[in-house]
Design a protein around this motif. Sequence first.
Motif, PDB file in Angstrom:
ATOM      1  N   ASP A   1       0.829  -1.203   0.000  1.00  0.00           N
ATOM      2  CA  ASP A   1       0.000   0.000   0.000  1.00  0.00           C
ATOM      3  C   ASP A   1       0.868   1.260   0.000  1.00  0.00           C
ATOM      4  OD1 ASP A   1       0.964   0.278   2.591  1.00  0.00           O
ATOM      5  OD2 ASP A   1      -0.885  -0.404   3.541  1.00  0.00           O
ATOM      6  N   ASP A   2       0.201   2.419  -0.015  1.00  0.00           N
ATOM      7  CA  ASP A   2       0.910   3.707  -0.070  1.00  0.00           C
ATOM      8  C   ASP A   2       1.877   3.879   1.097  1.00  0.00           C
ATOM      9  OD1 ASP A   2      -0.133   4.918  -2.414  1.00  0.00           O
ATOM     10  OD2 ASP A   2      -2.003   5.337  -1.383  1.00  0.00           O
ATOM     11  N   ASP A   3       1.410   3.561   2.297  1.00  0.00           N
ATOM     12  CA  ASP A   3       2.226   3.781   3.495  1.00  0.00           C
ATOM     13  C   ASP A   3       3.502   2.948   3.460  1.00  0.00           C
ATOM     14  OD1 ASP A   3       0.374   5.563   4.459  1.00  0.00           O
ATOM     15  OD2 ASP A   3      -0.666   4.095   5.712  1.00  0.00           O
ATOM     16  N   LEU A   4       3.368   1.680   3.097  1.00  0.00           N
ATOM     17  CA  LEU A   4       4.536   0.805   3.085  1.00  0.00           C
ATOM     18  C   LEU A   4       5.516   1.218   1.988  1.00  0.00           C
ATOM     19  CD1 LEU A   4       4.358  -2.966   3.826  1.00  0.00           C
ATOM     20  CD2 LEU A   4       6.116  -2.057   2.336  1.00  0.00           C
ATOM     21  N   ALA A   5       4.975   1.612   0.831  1.00  0.00           N
ATOM     22  CA  ALA A   5       5.840   2.078  -0.264  1.00  0.00           C
ATOM     23  C   ALA A   5       6.615   3.319   0.158  1.00  0.00           C
ATOM     24  CB  ALA A   5       5.000   2.376  -1.504  1.00  0.00           C
ATOM     25  N   GLN A   6       5.954   4.229   0.865  1.00  0.00           N
ATOM     26  CA  GLN A   6       6.611   5.456   1.307  1.00  0.00           C
ATOM     27  C   GLN A   6       7.691   5.167   2.339  1.00  0.00           C
ATOM     28  OE1 GLN A   6       5.929   8.294  -0.303  1.00  0.00           O
ATOM     29  NE2 GLN A   6       7.716   9.095   0.766  1.00  0.00           N
ATOM     30  N   ILE A   7       7.434   4.208   3.223  1.00  0.00           N
ATOM     31  CA  ILE A   7       8.440   3.823   4.219  1.00  0.00           C
ATOM     32  C   ILE A   7       9.688   3.281   3.524  1.00  0.00           C
ATOM     33  CG2 ILE A   7       8.979   2.155   6.045  1.00  0.00           C
ATOM     34  CD1 ILE A   7       6.013   2.382   6.895  1.00  0.00           C
ATOM     35  N   LEU A   8       9.487   2.436   2.520  1.00  0.00           N
ATOM     36  CA  LEU A   8      10.617   1.875   1.773  1.00  0.00           C
ATOM     37  C   LEU A   8      11.445   2.982   1.131  1.00  0.00           C
ATOM     38  CD1 LEU A   8       8.849  -1.180   0.096  1.00  0.00           C
ATOM     39  CD2 LEU A   8      10.786  -1.313   1.677  1.00  0.00           C
ATOM     40  N   ILE A   9      10.770   3.947   0.514  1.00  0.00           N
ATOM     41  CA  ILE A   9      11.469   5.051  -0.154  1.00  0.00           C
ATOM     42  C   ILE A   9      12.253   5.877   0.854  1.00  0.00           C
ATOM     43  CG2 ILE A   9      11.138   7.209  -1.435  1.00  0.00           C
ATOM     44  CD1 ILE A   9       8.665   5.850  -2.738  1.00  0.00           C
ATOM     45  N   GLU A  10      11.619   6.203   1.971  1.00  0.00           N
ATOM     46  CA  GLU A  10      12.273   7.027   2.995  1.00  0.00           C
ATOM     47  C   GLU A  10      13.486   6.334   3.602  1.00  0.00           C
ATOM     48  OE1 GLU A  10       9.176   7.894   5.744  1.00  0.00           O
ATOM     49  OE2 GLU A  10       8.201   9.396   4.450  1.00  0.00           O
ATOM     50  N   GLU A  11      13.450   4.999   3.649  1.00  0.00           N
ATOM     51  CA  GLU A  11      14.562   4.243   4.226  1.00  0.00           C
ATOM     52  C   GLU A  11      15.634   3.908   3.193  1.00  0.00           C
ATOM     53  OE1 GLU A  11      15.089   3.525   7.369  1.00  0.00           O
ATOM     54  OE2 GLU A  11      13.217   4.453   8.054  1.00  0.00           O
ATOM     55  N   GLY A  12      15.447   4.391   1.949  1.00  0.00           N
ATOM     56  CA  GLY A  12      16.463   4.187   0.916  1.00  0.00           C
ATOM     57  C   GLY A  12      16.255   2.959   0.057  1.00  0.00           C
ATOM     58  N   PHE A  13      15.188   2.206   0.293  1.00  0.00           N
ATOM     59  CA  PHE A  13      14.886   1.024  -0.524  1.00  0.00           C
ATOM     60  C   PHE A  13      13.907   1.437  -1.629  1.00  0.00           C
ATOM     61  CE2 PHE A  13      15.847  -0.574   3.765  1.00  0.00           C
ATOM     62  CZ  PHE A  13      16.893  -1.440   3.478  1.00  0.00           C
ATOM     63  N   ASP A  14      14.421   2.232  -2.586  1.00  0.00           N
ATOM     64  CA  ASP A  14      13.538   2.852  -3.569  1.00  0.00           C
ATOM     65  C   ASP A  14      13.577   2.189  -4.945  1.00  0.00           C
ATOM     66  OD1 ASP A  14      16.087   3.603  -4.180  1.00  0.00           O
ATOM     67  OD2 ASP A  14      15.727   5.757  -4.138  1.00  0.00           O
ATOM     68  N   SER A  15      14.072   0.963  -5.010  1.00  0.00           N
ATOM     69  CA  SER A  15      14.048   0.227  -6.275  1.00  0.00           C
ATOM     70  C   SER A  15      13.990  -1.268  -5.988  1.00  0.00           C
ATOM     71  CB  SER A  15      15.286   0.542  -7.120  1.00  0.00           C
ATOM     72  OG  SER A  15      16.441  -0.056  -6.560  1.00  0.00           O
ATOM     73  N   LEU A  16      13.526  -2.031  -6.972  1.00  0.00           N
ATOM     74  CA  LEU A  16      13.468  -3.487  -6.816  1.00  0.00           C
ATOM     75  C   LEU A  16      14.865  -4.062  -6.630  1.00  0.00           C
ATOM     76  CD1 LEU A  16      10.826  -4.421  -9.553  1.00  0.00           C
ATOM     77  CD2 LEU A  16      10.467  -4.172  -7.089  1.00  0.00           C
ATOM     78  N   ASP A  17      15.849  -3.491  -7.327  1.00  0.00           N
ATOM     79  CA  ASP A  17      17.237  -3.961  -7.194  1.00  0.00           C
ATOM     80  C   ASP A  17      17.718  -3.855  -5.755  1.00  0.00           C
ATOM     81  OD1 ASP A  17      17.911  -4.806  -9.767  1.00  0.00           O
ATOM     82  OD2 ASP A  17      18.248  -2.761 -10.439  1.00  0.00           O
ATOM     83  N   LYS A  18      17.511  -2.689  -5.158  1.00  0.00           N
ATOM     84  CA  LYS A  18      17.991  -2.468  -3.790  1.00  0.00           C
ATOM     85  C   LYS A  18      17.305  -3.415  -2.809  1.00  0.00           C
ATOM     86  CE  LYS A  18      19.262   2.403  -4.342  1.00  0.00           C
ATOM     87  NZ  LYS A  18      18.975   3.797  -3.912  1.00  0.00           N
ATOM     88  N   ILE A  19      16.014  -3.638  -3.027  1.00  0.00           N
ATOM     89  CA  ILE A  19      15.272  -4.512  -2.116  1.00  0.00           C
ATOM     90  C   ILE A  19      15.694  -5.968  -2.301  1.00  0.00           C
ATOM     91  CG2 ILE A  19      12.970  -5.366  -1.504  1.00  0.00           C
ATOM     92  CD1 ILE A  19      11.922  -2.580  -2.416  1.00  0.00           C
ATOM     93  N   SER A  20      15.807  -6.409  -3.561  1.00  0.00           N
ATOM     94  CA  SER A  20      16.160  -7.809  -3.823  1.00  0.00           C
ATOM     95  C   SER A  20      17.573  -8.134  -3.353  1.00  0.00           C
ATOM     96  CB  SER A  20      16.021  -8.120  -5.317  1.00  0.00           C
ATOM     97  OG  SER A  20      16.985  -7.415  -6.072  1.00  0.00           O
ATOM     98  N   ASN A  21      18.469  -7.145  -3.378  1.00  0.00           N
ATOM     99  CA  ASN A  21      19.861  -7.370  -2.972  1.00  0.00           C
ATOM    100  C   ASN A  21      20.114  -7.109  -1.491  1.00  0.00           C
ATOM    101  OD1 ASN A  21      20.861  -8.092  -5.549  1.00  0.00           O
ATOM    102  ND2 ASN A  21      20.956  -5.938  -6.152  1.00  0.00           N
TER     103      ASN A  21
END
Length: 235
Positions: free
Chosen positions: A112-132
């Motif tokens: 959802d919006d909230d979780l996506a925003q948390i990821l962006i704020e914490e620097g996990f703003d791409s699938l690459d960064k999250i998957s790695n």
Amino acid sequence: MRGSRVQAVSAELGNERLDIVIWDDDPAKLLINAMGPAEIGSIVLDEESQTMEVAVAKESLAQAIGKNGQNVRLCSQITGWKLNVIDKDAEEEEDSASINVSDSLKEYLDVDDDLAQILIEEGFDSLDKISNSSIESLSSVEEFDEEIAEALIDRAKEALLTLAMEISTEDDESSEEDIMAVEGVDMNLALELSQKGIKTRDDLAELSVDELQDLIDIEEEQAGSLIMKAREHWF
């Protein structure tokens, strides 16, 4: 005589030029009066630090700042607030880029919006960064536990695999609209762009250099070259 008082004060000050500013108890309104005729798009006040972030239209930016920052300093003295003057158009482009990233994460990770925003704020703003990332690093975010972190990493990997297969299929079909048809775009770059919603040659061609740089980490010269290559079929 009209303006006689102003002229008298000016004469007392050695014929210094005087500007009349309409006073207002509201610091934002006072700033608008003091900074006119520069066009102000928005003002964000931080009461705690006594700072105002002032978004000004690009064509008014030089006028608002003044030579060597003179106008900003004077307006700061008048209002008693620290001023941070920024380009309104650049701010809107950044907001647009942030929305694109958020939409991409929501689509590919099913969040959802909230979780996506948390990821962006914490620097996990791409699938690459999250998957790695590791489960430990993701679960260190206050709102996440290890189960959520593991699920996000798995979804990011699945999304990247799906995107790679889609790009590979399009490449096999040799479509002129395929972003891989643009000289200088390899699989890694195509994947990165796809995550930001840039999936076709025209998607890339319609971007400005600033917009592309807001989406991915790329040098200005390379960004300009890629965009021009993407536009070649227009001419």
